[in-house]
Design a protein around this motif. Structure first.
Motif: not given
Length: 501
Positions: A354-368, A371-381
């Motif tokens: 725990r000294l300093g930073y310790r990043l953890v991936l909690r959740e990924a939210r990918l959706s298409y 209407e925008k023809e786009a990938l929405q990528a979201a990652v909770l850290v």
């Protein structure tokens, strides 16, 4: 980062008004005109890990000292010997003793030796905590220069040379003064002296290098402010790069003189306050600037439970691995009991994680977004470490198309350094962006999150069971299809009249 051999194409994606501006050379693209895209996406799930992570600018360190002099010195063999078994740490504290130059400027030979030392240390791959001093024996009144101007001159000589190694230097501790460089026992401790010395050190050192002073009271006297909430990252002021180092950490109720007995209201802003007020002060300040040092003297204040509270409250980033062994052994004999992946771990290992930073991936939210023809990528850290990332980090969402060996790299705008950790460890940050798919090759795309130390180009590892792959941590997949609206309409018309397409 490892590069694929052969024909891998790496494209930087430029997003403007929701359009993909550059997809030239992407491989087997559908026709852009009259073409519509659809996609099926899936997101990964993540599990927190208790594994040790070797990330830059955090953790335990070992200390090494060198006396600078005029004699021609090749440091390569000496440094290699000292560091040959130090494979666990990413930091090292380097003390450079300038006592040979207490009555004169550093000679050309001395500066060349310092350059050789930095070059040898660079090859260790470790980031440096630097301390320049004139004393190792508690006799700084005898060994410091007679004039403040000599110290200022040494700073001016060393600054440009150290700045050449700014990517390898995390922080410079102290102002060259005091017993063992700890800003006590010196003739240059008047507020005016410390302000002048700190201003000069900030002037001559590259702005990427953090500075640190011994106590919060020193910090307040130098910056002339008692409100650490005014500190703003990257504003060019001394306060935004001036941190703390505490070599009396957890050693007593006042951290062996680091804190005082009174309050700000009672004694004013520029003296040592009582422990509770100083901890609160550091909790705010050290979200912006780093704190580290060494724990000393086995006593109730460094019993594991109390230590965890204070290390978290003050956002401690680094600690001495060799001192005080009695405290470290006490932590190693303690056991963590909590409902987490750390349950049953010894206290010393837990603190190391725990000294300093310790990043953890909690959740990924990918959706298409059709209407925008786009990938929405979201990652909770989340940052479950004691402290933030202090050095600038580059955050990207990367997409990889195996068939055409195309890589798309999209910068993420959210500031990951805002995750303070410590008492704010419950906070999370949603890293997100939208990526237009128009012009991209159809087929299977893997989606990754990649975070790197910008200066070093070194990937920052996450505290998850999942291992990083070539382009980062996989957060999901996208199956992209493309079809022409005109061709689809024609095919339906041909089917009605019985004509095969």
């Amino acid at each position: 980062m490892k590069k694929k051999s052969g024909h891998t194409r790496v494209l930087q994606v430029l997003l403007l008004s929701g359009l993909l501006l550059s997809t030239a050379g992407c491989g087997k693209n559908p026709e852009a005109k009259g073409t519509h895209y659809d996609a099926v996406v899936s997101s990964e799930t993540f599990t927190e890990s208790s594994r040790a992570l070797r990330n830059p600018n955090r953790g335990f360190y070992h200390m090494n000292g060198f006396v600078l002099g005029d004699e021609d010195t090749d440091y390569r063999e000496d440094v290699a010997r000292r560091f040959c078994r130090d494979e666990e740490t990413s930091l090292t504290l380097i003390e450079v003793n300038l006592r040979e130059y207490r009555d004169r400027m550093i000679s050309e030979e001395g500066l060349e030796n310092l350059r050789r030392l930095f070059a040898a240390l660079e090859k260790t791959g470790k980031q440096m905590i630097l301390r320049f001093l004139y004393d190792w024996d508690g006799t700084s009144l005898e060994t410091e220069p007679e004039s403040r101007e000599t110290i200022l001159g040494h700073m001016e000589q060393i600054g440009p040379l150290a700045s050449e190694y700014k990517d390898q230097i995390f922080v410079i501790q102290g102002l060259f003064i005091g017993n063992v460089g700890e800003m006590h026992g010196s003739k240059y401790l008047e507020p005016e002296d410390t302000r002048v010395l700190a201003a000069k050190l900030s002037e001559v050192m590259a702005e990427e290098i953090y500075l640190a002073v011994r106590t919060p009271a020193h910090w307040r006297r130098i910056t002339q402010t008692a409100d650490p909430g005014q500190v703003r990252r990257g504003d060019g002021k001394l306060s935004s790069r001036l941190g703390l180092y505490n070599d009396g950490m957890l050693g007593s109720g006042n951290d062996t003189g680091t804190y005082g007995a009174g309050t700000m209201e009672e004694d004013g802003p520029y003296v040592n306050w009582k422990r509770e007020e100083e901890l609160a002060f550091q909790n705010v300040l050290c979200r912006q600037t780093p704190l580290g040092g060494e724990v000393i003297l086995d006593n109730p204040y460094n019993d594991l439970e109390h230590a965890l509270q204070d290390l978290s409250a003050t956002h401690v980033t680094y600690l001495n691995w060799d001192h005080d062994s009695s405290v470290l052994e006490k932590w190693a004999a303690s056991v963590i009991s909590e409902e987490s992946c750390y349950d049953g771990m010894d206290g010393l290992s837990y603190i190391e994680r725990r000294l300093g930073y310790r990043l953890v991936l909690r959740e990924a939210r990918l959706s298409y977004l059709p209407e925008k023809e786009a990938l929405q990528a979201a990652v909770l850290v989340q940052n479950v470490g004691f402290a933030p990332i202090y050095k600038e980090a580059a955050v990207h969402i990367r997409l990889y198309h195996g068939e055409s060996e195309t890589v798309l790299s999209v910068p993420v705008k959210q500031e990951i350094r805002d995750l303070a950790g410590g008492m704010q460890a419950e906070e999370t940050l949603l890293l997100q962006t939208e990526i237009p798919v128009k012009g991209m090759p159809p087929g299977s795309w893997s989606v990754y999150l990649d975070v790197t130390d910008r200066a070093l180009g070194q990937r920052i590892l996450f505290g998850n069971e999942q291992d990083p792959e070539e382009y980062g941590y996989r957060v999901g997949r996208m199956e992209l299809t493309g079809w022409s609206a005109g061709r689809e309409k024609s095919r339906r018309g041909d089917e009605t009249d019985g004509t095969a397409d």
